[in-house]
Design a protein around this motif. Structure first.
Motif, PDB file in Angstrom:
ATOM      1  N   SER A 141       0.848  -1.200   0.000  1.00 17.27           N
ATOM      2  CA  SER A 141       0.000   0.000   0.000  1.00 17.27           C
ATOM      3  C   SER A 141       0.877   1.240   0.000  1.00 17.27           C
ATOM      4  O   SER A 141       2.108   1.156   0.030  1.00 17.27           O
ATOM      5  CB  SER A 141      -0.903  -0.006   1.236  1.00 17.27           C
ATOM      6  N   THR A 186      -4.300   5.076  -6.037  1.00 11.65           N
ATOM      7  CA  THR A 186      -4.230   4.192  -4.873  1.00 11.65           C
ATOM      8  C   THR A 186      -2.927   4.366  -4.112  1.00 11.65           C
ATOM      9  O   THR A 186      -2.879   4.165  -2.900  1.00 11.65           O
ATOM     10  CB  THR A 186      -4.348   2.727  -5.312  1.00 11.65           C
ATOM     11  N   TRP A 188      -0.523   2.338  -4.528  1.00  9.33           N
ATOM     12  CA  TRP A 188       0.014   0.983  -4.384  1.00  9.33           C
ATOM     13  C   TRP A 188       1.195   0.784  -5.337  1.00  9.33           C
ATOM     14  O   TRP A 188       1.313   1.437  -6.367  1.00  9.33           O
ATOM     15  CB  TRP A 188      -1.055  -0.058  -4.680  1.00  9.33           C
TER      16      TRP A 188
END
Length: 738
Positions: free
Chosen positions: A226, A293, A295
């Motif tokens: 993450s 995100t 990520w």
């Protein structure tokens, strides 16, 4: 005795120090070559692994993005529906349920509102729809003091973001009851204020299944972190949602792990090698997941598996090298024995190559090679090229102007090498000999074919195309003997219609057909041999007629230079680009003939029509005298013009209108700054005076046969004489250059 035998068996060179040094040097070079090959093979494998890893990263990225975009789109649509029904809170269960039912990737959907937004619902109101086991749909209101979503990071971050965003991964005990990530989007009231969030939950199990499918190598694996470095997917399940990439990097002694950690956390793309906890090297390829995100993904490939086969091959190669070194001495010894024989063969080969080069020079000298060939003419532009597949080839081309007619041909001899080149030279010589006194293409082709057929024990044949272009009128007569049909390039590109005829030398007495068309000024005749369309690239795919036609069309649509040379260069460049250095298997020949006759501007135009009666020839003399006087001719030149024109007109009256047949003869005179042209036209029977053999003026009057002297006089006094049969008329043109 033994020493004497050894001296006979082993040459002196092998017993010398230089021979020993040669063997040692050869051995070192072999080892060095093997080492370089091994290094290059290793580098190529590394590049291939990087390519495959980057491909996997892109594919996984796209797969994840596809699902995430679908979730984002679905939530965006749900927000619109929720905002329309804010005054009907109980209706929200219907909308969220429909979203879960229609999207199998989503495990739960809910709407969470700010505190006390619905006083009647209490401080917390979070209608939630979850997908349970066996695809069962469960609907509930999960907001309460035990599940205080108002303090959850996904709610706080989503409200502060002000737009759609993905949360950090977390374990949801109240809703989906699994590891998941949530995509949230703000809900606005009619005044534009944010009053809550709509969120869709996606299971991390789905991410793990997607990333761990179809690895590059059986033991390679993927990692997903993450934006805060939390491990979302990794091979150690105990670390998922419980570990951080920083913790993993700290466990490794290799400082490169910290570099990888910083790069992935920074959302950058790259590659590195690292020593893992087992002391083995791994290659890591990482890239960020596109979108908001934060990520990042990585593909980890073990060194021992990547280069397993290469190391095995290297070991086997080492064993083979040992055997090779043992054989090397024997090979060198045998090489010395054959050195003298090889030297003799090289001398013989050099002599043969020299002879072939001489033959090639003689062959090329037979063909026109000065371009443009007729710089003083403004009615025709010719360019040609011939590239043999070997030192000598079997293709040919030729052209020649006689009596204002351009005679041209192109041909391809069956076979290759010296035999084909000899037939090519004979065919070209026959063409030049025949066109010296023959103007009919089918007769030209027939005469050449009959000669080649007389003594052809090896059944060699020649595909051949012969044409005769009348330069004043643009009339093209041609005869095809099994050759590729040329193209006519004008406002569009069209293939010339050609009858089916046998190649030259196939059958003596074959009746070749003749065809004709008129071509417009500015048109180009493009001729070629099959070495053009059958040129192959490295995969043995041919250039082909379709690609040739496309390039011809491309030339007339994109090039401002329409001359013959530019066309040949354009097609030649296209072929070279297509074959890309592949070896040619056939000769490549092209010829372009551009008909450049322009509209004539005359300083003098006169016309005289006479009945077919030789008694009124004095009127013709007056007509010619007036023209010559207007052009300022001397009396001598005027007399020559009178003799030539009178001879031509009287021939028409005698032969085109025999036995006192009535008819008319029209004489047109046109003069510009360069030429004076007389065009003599009649409707009599076909009569070509240029086919008469010229009189042999070396013979005495008694020995010389009757006839032919008039044509001889015309040829001597005029610079050009040309005959055509057009629309039922005999058209004879006499030209005198001023």
């Amino acid at each position: 005795m033994k020493f004497s035998l050894l001296r006979k068996l082993w040459p002196e060179t092998l017993r010398s120090k230089s021979s020993v040094a040669l063997i040692v040097t050869a051995a070192v070079l072999v080892e060095l070559t093997a080492g370089i090959q091994y290094w290059y093979a290793r580098e190529e494998i590394k590049e291939e692994v990087q390519h495959r890893a980057e491909t996997e990263l892109r594919v996984k990225n796209l797969e994840i993005q596809k699902v995430m975009i679908a979730v984002e789109t679905a939530v965006g649509n749900l927000v619109w529906a929720v905002e329309k029904r804010l005054r009907q809170p109980d209706s929200l269960y219907v909308e969220t349920r429909r979203l879960v039912e229609n999207n199998p990737t989503i495990v739960g959907v809910g709407a969470a509102f700010i505190a006390n937004y619905y006083p009647e619902k209490g401080r917390w109101f979070e209608p939630y729809v979850a997908r349970r086991e066996n695809n069962r749909i469960e609907v509930s209101q999960i907001g309460n003091s035990n599940h205080n979503y108002l303090e959850s990071h996904w709610f706080i971050d989503g409200i502060s973001a002000g737009h759609g965003s993905w949360s950090e991964p977390y374990y949801d005990e109240a809703g989906a009851r699994m590891m998941l990530c949530t995509y949230t989007h703000p809900i606005h009231d009619v005044t534009g204020n944010i009053v809550g969030l709509v969120g869709a939950d996606v299971s991390l199990d789905w991410l793990s299944d997607t990333l761990n499918a179809n690895h590059i190598y059986p033991t390679s694996y993927n990692v997903l972190i993450s934006r805060t470095g939390q491990l979302m997917v990794c091979p150690e399940e105990s670390l998922v949602m419980r570990g951080n990439i920083q913790d993993v990097a700290a466990r490794l002694e290799d400082t490169t792990a910290h570099y990888i950690n910083r790069e992935m956390m920074g959302g950058r793309k790259g590659k590195a090698s690292v020593i893992n906890a087992q002391g083995e090297k791994d290659y890591v390829f990482f890239a960020p997941l596109h979108g908001e995100t934060g990520w990042s993904m990585a593909v980890v490939c073990p060194d021992k598996e990547i280069f397993h086969n290469l190391r095995k091959i290297g070991f086997n190669l080492f064993l083979l090298l040992l055997v090779g070194l043992a054989l090397m001495g024997y090979i060198i010894w045998r090489s010395f024995l054959s050195a003298n024989r090889l030297a003799a063969a090289q001398i013989q080969k050099s002599k043969l190559e020299n002879q072939i080069q001489i033959a090639s020079g003689i062959q090329m000298a037979l063909l026109p090679k000065i371009f443009p060939p007729y710089p003083d003419r403004d009615d025709v532009d010719v360019h040609a090229t011939l590239t043999p597949a070997k030192a000598v080839g079997g293709d040919l081309y030729d052209f020649h102007i006689r009596d204002e007619k351009l005679f041209f041909c192109i041909g391809d001899v069956s076979g290759k090498g010296v035999p084909a080149s000899l037939v090519m030279a004979i065919t070209r010589t026959l063409f030049r000999n025949v066109i010296s006194n023959e103007s009919k293409p089918h007769r030209i082709v027939s005469a050449i074919s009959d000669t080649l057929s007389e003594d052809n024990p090896n059944d060699v044949f020649v595909t051949f195309f012969a044409g005769v272009l009348d330069l004043p009128s643009g009339r093209l007569r041609y005869s095809n003997a099994g050759h590729e049909a040329p193209y006519i390039i004008g406002e569009k590109v069209e293939q010339l219609p050609c009858d089916s005829n046998l190649p030259l030398g196939t059958y003596k007495g074959w009746k070749y057909s003749e065809q004709e068309i008129f071509i417009k000024p500015g048109s180009t005749i493009f001729l070629y041999t099959d070495g053009l369309t059958e040129a192959e690239d490295s995969t043995h795919q041919m250039f082909g007629k379709r690609r040739l036609l496309s390039n011809l069309v491309d030339h007339i649509t994109t090039s401002s230079d329409r001359n013959a040379n530019a066309l040949i260069d354009h097609i030649l460049a296209a072929v070279h680009k297509y074959v890309d250095g592949a070896e040619r298997s056939d000769d490549l020949t092209m010829m372009a003939i551009r008909y450049t006759k322009e509209q004539e501007t005359f300083r003098l135009e006169r016309t005289l029509t006479l009945p077919s009666n030789v008694r009124i020839v004095p009127q013709l003399n007056i007509f010619v005298d007036e023209i010559c006087e207007s052009l300022g001719f001397t009396p001598k030149v005027t007399m020559q013009m009178n003799l030539a024109v009178e001879e031509a007109v009287v021939n028409v009256m005698k032969y085109a209108y025999p036995s006192a047949t009535k008819g008319e003869v029209t004489i047109e005179a046109h003069a510009d700054n360069e030429t004076l042209k007389f065009t003599i036209t009649d409707h009599g029977i076909p009569f070509d005076p240029t086919t008469f053999e010229e009189a042999d003026t070396t013979l005495s009057t008694e020995e010389r046969p009757i006839g032919g002297l008039g044509i001889h006089l015309i040829r001597k006094m005029m610079d050009s004489i040309n005959y055509n049969r057009i629309d039922g008329q005999n058209v004879l043109t006499l030209i005198k250059r001023l």
